[in-house]
Design a protein around this motif. Structure first.
Motif, PDB file in Angstrom:
ATOM      1  N   SER A   1       0.792  -1.234   0.000  1.00  0.00           N
ATOM      2  CA  SER A   1       0.000   0.000   0.000  1.00  0.00           C
ATOM      3  C   SER A   1       0.827   1.289   0.000  1.00  0.00           C
ATOM      4  O   SER A   1       0.355   2.291  -0.552  1.00  0.00           O
ATOM      5  N   PRO A   2       2.068   1.329   0.550  1.00  0.00           N
ATOM      6  CA  PRO A   2       2.830   2.570   0.437  1.00  0.00           C
ATOM      7  C   PRO A   2       3.082   3.006  -1.014  1.00  0.00           C
ATOM      8  O   PRO A   2       3.308   4.181  -1.279  1.00  0.00           O
ATOM      9  N   LEU A   3       3.012   2.070  -1.943  1.00  0.00           N
ATOM     10  CA  LEU A   3       3.261   2.386  -3.355  1.00  0.00           C
ATOM     11  C   LEU A   3       2.020   2.917  -4.070  1.00  0.00           C
ATOM     12  O   LEU A   3       2.137   3.539  -5.135  1.00  0.00           O
ATOM     13  N   PHE A   4       0.833   2.707  -3.512  1.00  0.00           N
ATOM     14  CA  PHE A   4      -0.404   2.976  -4.237  1.00  0.00           C
ATOM     15  C   PHE A   4      -0.679   4.465  -4.450  1.00  0.00           C
ATOM     16  O   PHE A   4      -1.445   4.823  -5.344  1.00  0.00           O
ATOM     17  N   ALA A   5      -0.094   5.333  -3.640  1.00  0.00           N
ATOM     18  CA  ALA A   5      -0.386   6.765  -3.723  1.00  0.00           C
ATOM     19  C   ALA A   5       0.392   7.468  -4.842  1.00  0.00           C
ATOM     20  O   ALA A   5       0.140   8.639  -5.120  1.00  0.00           O
TER      21      ALA A   5
ATOM     22  N   ARG B   1       1.401   6.729 -11.687  1.00  0.00           N
ATOM     23  CA  ARG B   1       1.193   5.320 -12.056  1.00  0.00           C
ATOM     24  C   ARG B   1      -0.280   4.980 -11.861  1.00  0.00           C
ATOM     25  O   ARG B   1      -0.916   5.459 -10.935  1.00  0.00           O
ATOM     26  N   ARG B   2      -0.816   4.140 -12.746  1.00  0.00           N
ATOM     27  CA  ARG B   2      -2.193   3.644 -12.590  1.00  0.00           C
ATOM     28  C   ARG B   2      -2.114   2.250 -11.989  1.00  0.00           C
ATOM     29  O   ARG B   2      -1.279   1.439 -12.387  1.00  0.00           O
ATOM     30  N   TRP B   3      -3.012   1.994 -11.053  1.00  0.00           N
ATOM     31  CA  TRP B   3      -3.042   0.701 -10.373  1.00  0.00           C
ATOM     32  C   TRP B   3      -4.314  -0.053 -10.716  1.00  0.00           C
ATOM     33  O   TRP B   3      -5.381   0.543 -10.842  1.00  0.00           O
ATOM     34  N   GLY B   4      -4.171  -1.363 -10.801  1.00  0.00           N
ATOM     35  CA  GLY B   4      -5.315  -2.234 -10.979  1.00  0.00           C
ATOM     36  C   GLY B   4      -5.290  -3.335  -9.938  1.00  0.00           C
ATOM     37  O   GLY B   4      -4.217  -3.781  -9.527  1.00  0.00           O
TER      38      GLY B   4
ATOM     39  N   GLN C   1      -7.662   3.849  -7.178  1.00  0.00           N
ATOM     40  CA  GLN C   1      -6.766   4.838  -6.572  1.00  0.00           C
ATOM     41  C   GLN C   1      -7.203   5.032  -5.127  1.00  0.00           C
ATOM     42  O   GLN C   1      -8.370   4.803  -4.801  1.00  0.00           O
ATOM     43  N   PRO C   2      -6.269   5.399  -4.253  1.00  0.00           N
ATOM     44  CA  PRO C   2      -6.623   5.540  -2.842  1.00  0.00           C
ATOM     45  C   PRO C   2      -7.871   6.409  -2.666  1.00  0.00           C
ATOM     46  O   PRO C   2      -8.013   7.450  -3.302  1.00  0.00           O
TER      47      PRO C   2
ATOM     48  N   ILE D   1     -11.216 -10.953   0.954  1.00  0.00           N
ATOM     49  CA  ILE D   1     -10.163 -10.053   0.481  1.00  0.00           C
ATOM     50  C   ILE D   1     -10.807  -8.784  -0.064  1.00  0.00           C
ATOM     51  O   ILE D   1     -11.839  -8.842  -0.744  1.00  0.00           O
ATOM     52  N   LEU D   2     -10.184  -7.629   0.210  1.00  0.00           N
ATOM     53  CA  LEU D   2     -10.690  -6.374  -0.344  1.00  0.00           C
ATOM     54  C   LEU D   2     -10.557  -6.388  -1.860  1.00  0.00           C
ATOM     55  O   LEU D   2      -9.544  -6.843  -2.411  1.00  0.00           O
ATOM     56  N   GLU D   3     -11.599  -5.867  -2.537  1.00  0.00           N
ATOM     57  CA  GLU D   3     -11.639  -5.822  -3.997  1.00  0.00           C
ATOM     58  C   GLU D   3     -12.195  -4.473  -4.430  1.00  0.00           C
ATOM     59  O   GLU D   3     -13.007  -3.878  -3.717  1.00  0.00           O
ATOM     60  N   PRO D   4     -11.808  -4.009  -5.622  1.00  0.00           N
ATOM     61  CA  PRO D   4     -12.462  -2.807  -6.149  1.00  0.00           C
ATOM     62  C   PRO D   4     -13.947  -3.082  -6.366  1.00  0.00           C
ATOM     63  O   PRO D   4     -14.365  -4.229  -6.539  1.00  0.00           O
ATOM     64  N   SER D   5     -14.710  -2.035  -6.399  1.00  0.00           N
ATOM     65  CA  SER D   5     -16.138  -2.148  -6.685  1.00  0.00           C
ATOM     66  C   SER D   5     -16.319  -2.723  -8.087  1.00  0.00           C
ATOM     67  O   SER D   5     -15.522  -2.466  -8.994  1.00  0.00           O
ATOM     68  N   ALA D   6     -17.380  -3.472  -8.287  1.00  0.00           N
ATOM     69  CA  ALA D   6     -17.697  -4.016  -9.615  1.00  0.00           C
ATOM     70  C   ALA D   6     -17.940  -2.898 -10.624  1.00  0.00           C
ATOM     71  O   ALA D   6     -17.802  -3.104 -11.825  1.00  0.00           O
TER      72      ALA D   6
END
Length: 195
Positions: A69-73, A77-80, A95-96, A107-112
């Protein structure tokens, strides 16, 4: 080994190793886990393959996997991140601050509803692992999600890096016919392979 003893099946050896390593990972004290994760993130961020990647597929830490997670901000860069849909992984932008849901495995997942990511957009895949060997073979959780993904021709040419703590890197793991090696391995102490 006695004459009547049969060699232990690969699946059984993998299962025993998986249980042992998950127990060891869960036993890491919280501060050590954070410190090791931070060192791993620093090492990964310094690798050329990560530095050059504009769209990276990651994961949300679960059961004390290394925390990325320290890298996500990083706004450059775009994260998937994956959603488990049936027996497949579906990738979505994140994105955060975006909404996250708990998936079928907790497990946490992005919204559908989050925008999907197509294979051609992806520059790098960071693959969670229970263990990895020096050849790039990975011991996963036994569900085959990443095995199926990486066997799909649309994803086969994408650079892949296994993410593990250093105690989970072995000279050689037991492998089966469908296991595919990843191109790199990153831990808090070393980066092997690409970049």
């Amino acid at each position: 080994m006695s004459q009547n003893a049969l060699p232990q099946p690969i699946a059984e050896r993998k299962s025993q190793l998986r249980r042992s390593l998950l127990d060891r990972r869960r036993s890491i004290d919280r501060q050590q886990w954070r410190d090791r994760s931070e060192l791993l993130c620093d090492r990964l961020a310094r690798s050329p393959v990560f530095a050059e990647a504009r769209t990276v597929l990651g994961y949300f830490s679960f059961r004390q996997e290394p925390d990325l997670s320290p890298l996500f901000a990083d706004r450059g860069r775009r994260w998937g991140f994956p959603r488990c849909v049936g027996r497949s992984l579906h990738w979505h932008h994140y994105q955060p601050g975006d909404r996250l849901d708990r998936g079928a495995y907790g497990i946490l997942e992005p919204s559908a509803e989050a925008a999907a990511i197509a294979p051609e957009e992806v520059d790098l895949i960071l693959v969670p692992a229970v263990a990895c060997d020096e050849r790039g073979y990975r011991l996963g959780y036994g569900g085959g999600f990443y095995d199926r993904l990486l066997a799909d021709p649309r994803w086969q040419q994408k650079p892949t890096i296994a993410i593990v703590f250093d105690f989970a890197i072995f000279p050689e793991l037991p492998i089966e016919a469908w296991d595919l090696p990843l191109q790199g391995v990153c831990s808090e102490k070393q980066f092997r392979g690409i970049g």
